[in-house]
Enzyme design. Structure first.
Site, PDB file in Angstrom:
ATOM      1  N   SER A 132     -21.408 -66.185 -11.212  1.00 57.45           N
ATOM      2  CA  SER A 132     -20.979 -67.615 -10.440  1.00 57.45           C
ATOM      3  C   SER A 132     -19.456 -68.096 -10.854  1.00 57.45           C
ATOM      4  O   SER A 132     -18.543 -67.553 -10.555  1.00 57.45           O
ATOM      5  CB  SER A 132     -22.059 -68.544 -10.815  1.00 57.45           C
ATOM      6  OG  SER A 132     -21.953 -69.595  -9.930  1.00 57.45           O
TER       7      SER A 132
ATOM      8  N   LYS B 263     -22.261 -63.462  -7.493  1.00 53.40           N
ATOM      9  CA  LYS B 263     -22.809 -64.607  -6.969  1.00 53.40           C
ATOM     10  C   LYS B 263     -21.878 -65.353  -6.227  1.00 53.40           C
ATOM     11  O   LYS B 263     -20.976 -66.103  -7.042  1.00 53.40           O
ATOM     12  CB  LYS B 263     -23.615 -65.484  -8.062  1.00 53.40           C
ATOM     13  CG  LYS B 263     -24.102 -66.880  -7.407  1.00 53.40           C
ATOM     14  CD  LYS B 263     -24.877 -67.586  -8.392  1.00 53.40           C
ATOM     15  CE  LYS B 263     -25.595 -68.827  -7.949  1.00 53.40           C
ATOM     16  NZ  LYS B 263     -24.500 -69.943  -7.718  1.00 53.40           N
TER      17      LYS B 263
ATOM     18  N   GLN C 254     -23.385 -74.373  -4.953  1.00 54.36           N
ATOM     19  CA  GLN C 254     -24.658 -75.226  -4.514  1.00 54.36           C
ATOM     20  C   GLN C 254     -24.222 -76.670  -4.733  1.00 54.36           C
ATOM     21  O   GLN C 254     -23.554 -77.152  -5.607  1.00 54.36           O
ATOM     22  CB  GLN C 254     -25.721 -74.904  -5.388  1.00 54.36           C
ATOM     23  CG  GLN C 254     -26.641 -73.556  -4.965  1.00 54.36           C
ATOM     24  CD  GLN C 254     -25.712 -72.305  -5.486  1.00 54.36           C
ATOM     25  OE1 GLN C 254     -25.105 -72.258  -6.599  1.00 54.36           O
ATOM     26  NE2 GLN C 254     -25.636 -71.478  -4.383  1.00 54.36           N
TER      27      GLN C 254
END
Length: 477
Positions: free
Chosen positions: A301, A326, A330
């Site tokens: 991420s 990833k 979000q």
């Protein structure tokens, strides 16, 4: 709960809800349309009035909202109850108590993204991609994230045992640990002297609320100590807040440099540009600093945003293995019941426009660790004799093989070759003679692994980074 309030939940939660209504209305009149109710209202009423298994309206609402998020088939989009939302926020704050691991849910399975550095989970040997199967003997299949977290969480100092499935080894493991306060600091640093060069190693364990401030403090200290270059270590870093990455990237890139693109659901891409630190002298010193970044499969991420930004802009050389992969961002919205809806609202792309989701960021120089360095320090114990079978035996076999003993199997069956290796190990470590894998044997075995892993000379990835940095500094490139 009144139906109108339920409809309000549906309206604010997710695009999936809107699609659901469109499809239903597009089919024409249904039996419920005579009363003006939608099917979801009818189901709500029927369950409350007719179902033999009684539940409350609040539980139905949470189930419906969670179900809409599940339809997305995105492990990073989910409904969080008030308790789950608090736990998620706590995981990125500077005050945490638990086992220290980022967990994601994928189609009913709970997968470890990465343990936090120096956490109970890491010390117990939890690895990325491990699947949690049981907590203290209770199976977790069919449970929600809320239920899983309630099993894992507990008072500081209390014990918890996870049964995990490790796909790389195709086996289950029992891992015991004590819940503890997770270190509040997410950045650490030290100087390494190599052939007259001072190299600053900065380790970022995750991107939390204060990570950017910690980064600036540590790098300023290294600059004042005469660091000639930086080795940025994000191995095992599960990610975190994008704003923290933005500030760190801003200290390494020239102001206005594109370090990522955000792409929304409509495919519109917006560049994200770096902002220079407020301290001009610090910004100037950082721009002149050569950099190498270390990553592994646990770098996920936000870590990948940083490595992609530095790699594509030619700002850092990447050493290690392919990262987790990833590539979504979000956002969360609070709901009126105290819960939150977390949705993947954007893809993030590297400056070159690549979406690394499911693929990861490839290193410039790939390097796997030596087998012993890559082995976790497992809290194994017991008493095993030839002919026995067990997971602890398999772990001992792998450690003995990595130490150079002649062991021909690692499946947990205590055979004759394993016996000879155990006898030799016990003799070398001045233990009582014999072939028992007892507590004394396992303590000595753990000590050897800890000793090996604590010596940074055995960290092949770090040593490659140091060698590369020395070459760059020497050549003046």
């Amino acid at each position: 709960m009144r139906i109108s309030r339920f409809l309000m939940f549906v309206a604010v939660c997710a695009a999936a809800g809107g699609i659901f209504y469109f499809v239903q209305n597009g089919k024409g009149e249904s039996a419920g349309s005579v009363s003006g109710k939608k099917p979801i209202d009818e189901a709500y009423d029927l369950i409350l009035e007719k179902a033999v298994h009684r539940v409350g309206g609040d539980e139905l609402v949470e189930g419906a909202v969670r179900g809409m998020a599940d339809v997305l088939n995105d492990p990073y989009s989910t409904y969080m109850t008030e308790e789950e939302a608090a736990a998620h926020e706590e995981s990125l704050s500077d005050e945490r108590v638990g086992i220290g691991a980022e967990i994601t849910e994928s189609r009913g399975r709970f997968i470890i993204v990465a343990p936090v550095r120096n956490s109970p989970a890491e010390k117990a040997g939890i690895l990325p991609y491990d699947e949690i199967v049981r907590v203290d003997g209770e199976r977790v299949d069919g449970k929600t994230m809320k239920e899983l977290l309630s099993l894992i969480k507990g008072a500081e100092g209390s014990d918890v045992t996870l049964t995990i499935f490790r796909p790389d080894e195709d086996r289950h493991l029992e891992v015991a640990m004590k819940r503890s306060a997770i270190p509040v600091k997410t950045v650490d640093s030290r100087l390494i002297e190599k052939d007259g060069y001072q190299l600053g190693v900065v380790t970022i364990s995750m991107f939390g609320e204060e990570t950017a401030n910690e980064w600036e403090a540590h790098t300023k200290k290294l600059i004042s100590q005469g660091a000639d270059g930086l080795i940025i270590d994000v191995r095992g870093n599960p990610g975190g807040y994008l704003f923290s990455v933005s500030k760190i990237a801003g200290s390494l890139l020239r102001e206005g440099t594109v370090f990522a693109f955000m792409q929304d659901a409509e495919g519109v891409k917006e560049p994200v540009r770096s902002e220079a630190p407020e301290d001009d002298e610090y910004a100037k010193a950082m721009r002149l600093m050569k950099a190498v970044l270390l990553q592994d499969k646990g770098s996920a991420s936000a870590s990948e945003v940083l490595s992609g930004a530095l790699q594509d802009n030619g700002r850092a050389f990447i050493v290690g293995t392919v990262s987790f992969g990833k590539g979504t961002v979000q956002e969360t919205w609070p709901l009126s019941n105290g819960g939150e809806m977390k949705l993947s609202t954007h893809k993030w792309l590297t400056p070159s426009g690549e979406w690394i989701h499911g693929k990861g960021v490839k290193p410039d120089l790939e390097s796997e660790q030596q087998s012993l360095y890559g082995l976790p320090v497992m809290p194994v114990e017991g008493n095993y004799q030839p002919g026995d079978y067990g997971e602890d035996v398999g772990y001992a076999q792998r450690v003995l093989a990595a130490l150079g003993y002649d062991v021909t199997r690692a499946d947990g069956y205590y055979d004759e070759t394993t016996l000879k290796a155990v006898e030799q190990f016990r003799d070398n470590e001045k233990l009582d003679p014999g072939g028992a894998m007892d507590d004394a044997f396992f303590r000595a075995l753990r000590a050897k692994v800890i000793e090996y892993k604590s010596d940074e000379k055995n960290d092949d990835q770090l040593q490659l980074a140091v060698g590369y940095m020395k070459h760059v500094l020497k050549s003046g490139n």
